[in-house]
Scaffold this active site. Structure first.
Site, PDB file in Angstrom:
ATOM      1  N   ARG A 176      20.973  55.173  38.262  1.00  0.00           N
ATOM      2  CA  ARG A 176      20.915  56.613  37.984  1.00  0.00           C
ATOM      3  C   ARG A 176      19.649  56.965  37.198  1.00  0.00           C
ATOM      4  NH1 ARG A 176      25.523  59.866  37.594  1.00  0.00           N
ATOM      5  NH2 ARG A 176      24.957  60.648  35.551  1.00  0.00           N
TER       6      ARG A 176
ATOM      7  N   ARG B  58       9.555  54.784  35.804  1.00  0.00           N
ATOM      8  CA  ARG B  58       8.283  55.381  36.245  1.00  0.00           C
ATOM      9  C   ARG B  58       7.103  54.694  35.604  1.00  0.00           C
ATOM     10  NH1 ARG B  58      10.470  60.442  34.249  1.00  0.00           N
ATOM     11  NH2 ARG B  58      11.706  61.339  35.951  1.00  0.00           N
TER      12      ARG B  58
ATOM     13  N   ARG C  94      37.044  56.079  31.413  1.00  0.00           N
ATOM     14  CA  ARG C  94      36.539  55.986  30.054  1.00  0.00           C
ATOM     15  C   ARG C  94      36.757  57.351  29.425  1.00  0.00           C
ATOM     16  NH1 ARG C  94      36.260  51.750  27.424  1.00  0.00           N
ATOM     17  NH2 ARG C  94      34.446  52.332  26.168  1.00  0.00           N
TER      18      ARG C  94
ATOM     19  N   ARG D 286      25.720  58.064  21.110  1.00  0.00           N
ATOM     20  CA  ARG D 286      24.579  58.966  20.928  1.00  0.00           C
ATOM     21  C   ARG D 286      24.939  60.127  20.009  1.00  0.00           C
ATOM     22  NH1 ARG D 286      24.248  61.693  27.053  1.00  0.00           N
ATOM     23  NH2 ARG D 286      26.425  62.338  27.086  1.00  0.00           N
TER      24      ARG D 286
ATOM     25  N   GLU E 285      29.048  60.798  19.599  1.00  0.00           N
ATOM     26  CA  GLU E 285      29.924  60.459  20.722  1.00  0.00           C
ATOM     27  C   GLU E 285      30.397  59.021  20.621  1.00  0.00           C
ATOM     28  OE1 GLU E 285      27.743  63.026  24.085  1.00  0.00           O
ATOM     29  OE2 GLU E 285      28.671  61.186  24.827  1.00  0.00           O
TER      30      GLU E 285
ATOM     31  N   TYR F 261      31.973  59.551  40.305  1.00  0.00           N
ATOM     32  CA  TYR F 261      31.075  59.810  39.188  1.00  0.00           C
ATOM     33  C   TYR F 261      30.116  60.941  39.588  1.00  0.00           C
ATOM     34  CZ  TYR F 261      28.127  57.992  35.286  1.00  0.00           C
ATOM     35  OH  TYR F 261      27.416  57.820  34.128  1.00  0.00           O
TER      36      TYR F 261
ATOM     37  N   ASP G  78      27.874  64.302  39.398  1.00  0.00           N
ATOM     38  CA  ASP G  78      27.215  65.238  38.494  1.00  0.00           C
ATOM     39  C   ASP G  78      27.635  66.661  38.893  1.00  0.00           C
ATOM     40  OD1 ASP G  78      25.737  63.630  36.738  1.00  0.00           O
ATOM     41  OD2 ASP G  78      24.222  63.254  38.276  1.00  0.00           O
TER      42      ASP G  78
END
Ligand code: FAD
Ligand code: UDP
Length: 372
Positions: free
Chosen positions: A171, A175, A248, A279, A305, A353, A355
């Site tokens: 995901r 780069r 989860r 995070r 979190e 999963y 988005d």
């Protein structure tokens, strides 16, 4: 004659898009949600002028022009670009994995130098990667795996990286340019004024009953409509009769702080294993620290979190798409196919999963098939 054409269970993105389209085509719709609020996981709430992402940070991003053109009819989007910072034991790194990260990790300044180090480190993976650990090392090498992936992933998923599917780490972009944009997306942003306003616009003129658990009142609610669109967990629909699918869950610890700037960025990931949270989100930075009139906001809201295994009674957040759960889901899907007059859609009912943009695309496909 039943009172409504459709009963939509769940006012998240899937349910709200379906309800909107059904109404637009002249159908009568009732939406129910067991939560006290609309919007499912994208729900936002205003605190001291800040739109707080109550069920976790949501950044809209898509390459699907149809979805972008559709959703921007219901909200104006700002130009927010997600660029999280990783904190590994006090050392800071840029995400996703790009030339800034490689410079911070190894001091290299050119793509060729970075590629050479990664090539050297990936030789330990000899075959096609079979799990997340092998996939990660083969993409970015062992140093980055150890500092930026291993601890974070094991906290987030509660499983060893060798037990997780490779696709999860694919995901993230890798780069060899100086570009901290977390997403490879043509379109990206946050709805100005929060996601709740966007959902309100989708549900405009549609009857919504909150605090209403469909499964608790199934018989009575089924009497009201010809067809049901169900967006809750698929295993719950069938009374968990084949067993529990694993999810989860996430727990958020929110704090309102009397200072204007806590961490200088919307998201800081704690990628070591020891810090208990995954995070910290500082919500005001999704809208550049300003209110809708462009004034600086004096306070800030942060959320730590914590990821945990789902137990009955918790909110299910992330489907665990490993083989075991995939096989169980397939059995539920076969049961669902036999269920007359019920459409199963969205992240929980399709156990995927997804988005946000994928959920909207699924909902629009479903509308094309069902309503046209
Ligand atoms: P949901 O939003 O889960 O809605 C389902 C609704 O059904 C809920 O409101 C629930 O209360 C209701 N419901 C369930 N059972 C019943 C019942 N028995 N009776 C009545 N109501 C019921 N996507 C992105 O694109 N970008 C991001 O940055 C991003 N961040 C995320 C962060 C987190 C922490 C999580 C968990 C997800 C994130 N996502 C992100 C994914 C995004 O949240 C989902 O794709 C999308 O919100 C799913 O919409 P949905 O309608 O399928 O499900
Ligand atoms: N990930 C990681 N380190 C990070 C951020 C992400 O190892 O700092 C891994 C983790 O396994 C996560 C996956 O990359 O599940 C995908 O990240 P993404 O941000 O897409 O996860 P989301 O929270 O959106 O599900």
């Amino acid at each position: 004659m039943k009172k409504y054409d459709y009963l939509v269970v769940g006012s998240g993105l899937f349910g709200s898009v379906f309800a909107h389209e059904a109404k637009a085509r002249g159908a009568s719709v009732l939406v129910v949600d067991k939560r006290p609020n609309i919007g499912g996981n994208v729900y936002t709430e205003k605190v001291e002028g800040i739109n707080v992402h109550v069920y976790g940070a949501h950044i809209f991003h898509t390459n699907d022009r149809r979805v972008w053109n559709y959703i921007t009819r219901f909200a104006e989007f700002n130009r927010f670009t997600n660029s999280p910072v990783a904190n590994y034991k006090g050392e800071l790194f840029s995400l996703p994995f790009n030339m800034y990260t490689f410079y911070q990790m190894w001091g290299v300044t050119t793509p060729a130098e970075a590629e050479a180090i990664i090539s050297e480190q990936r030789v330990e993976i000899k075959e096609t990667p079979r799990n997340l650990e092998e996939q990660a090392i083969s993409l970015v090498g062992r140093d980055i795996f150890e500092k930026l992936i291993k601890g974070y992933t094991e906290k987030q998923w509660g499983r060893d990286c060798r037990e997780l599917p490779a696709f999860i780490i694919r995901r993230l972009p890798v780069r060899f340019t100086f570009d901290n944009n977390y997403f490879n997306a043509l379109y990206q942003g946050i709805p100005v004024g929060g996601y709740t306003k966007l959902i309100e616009n989708l549900l405009d003129g549609i009857e919504v009953r909150l605090n209403t658990d469909y499964l608790e009142h199934k018989q009575a609610l089924d009497m009201l409509a010809d067809k049901v669109v169900y967006t809750g967990p698929i295993d719950a629909y069938f009374g968990y009769r084949l067993g529990y699918l694993e999810y989860r869950s996430v727990r958020f610890e929110n704090e309102l702080l009397d200072l204007p700037n806590f961490q200088g960025n919307a998201a800081v990931n704690y990628t070591d294993r020891e810090t208990p949270w995954t995070r910290i989100i500082e919500h005001k930075w999704f809208e550049f620290g300003k209110d809708e009139e462009g004034r600086d906001l004096p306070k800030t809201v942060i959320s730590r979190e914590y990821s945990s295994e789902w137990k009955p009674g918790n909110e299910p957040y992330y489907p665990v798409n490993d083989r075991k759960n995939g096989e169980l889901y397939e059995k539920y899907r076969q049961l669902a196919e036999k269920e007359d007059n019920v459409i199963f859609g969205g992240r929980l009912a399709q156990y995927r999963y997804f988005d946000m943009d994928q959920v909207i695309a699924e909902a629009l496909h479903c509308c094309d098939a069902e309503l046209d």
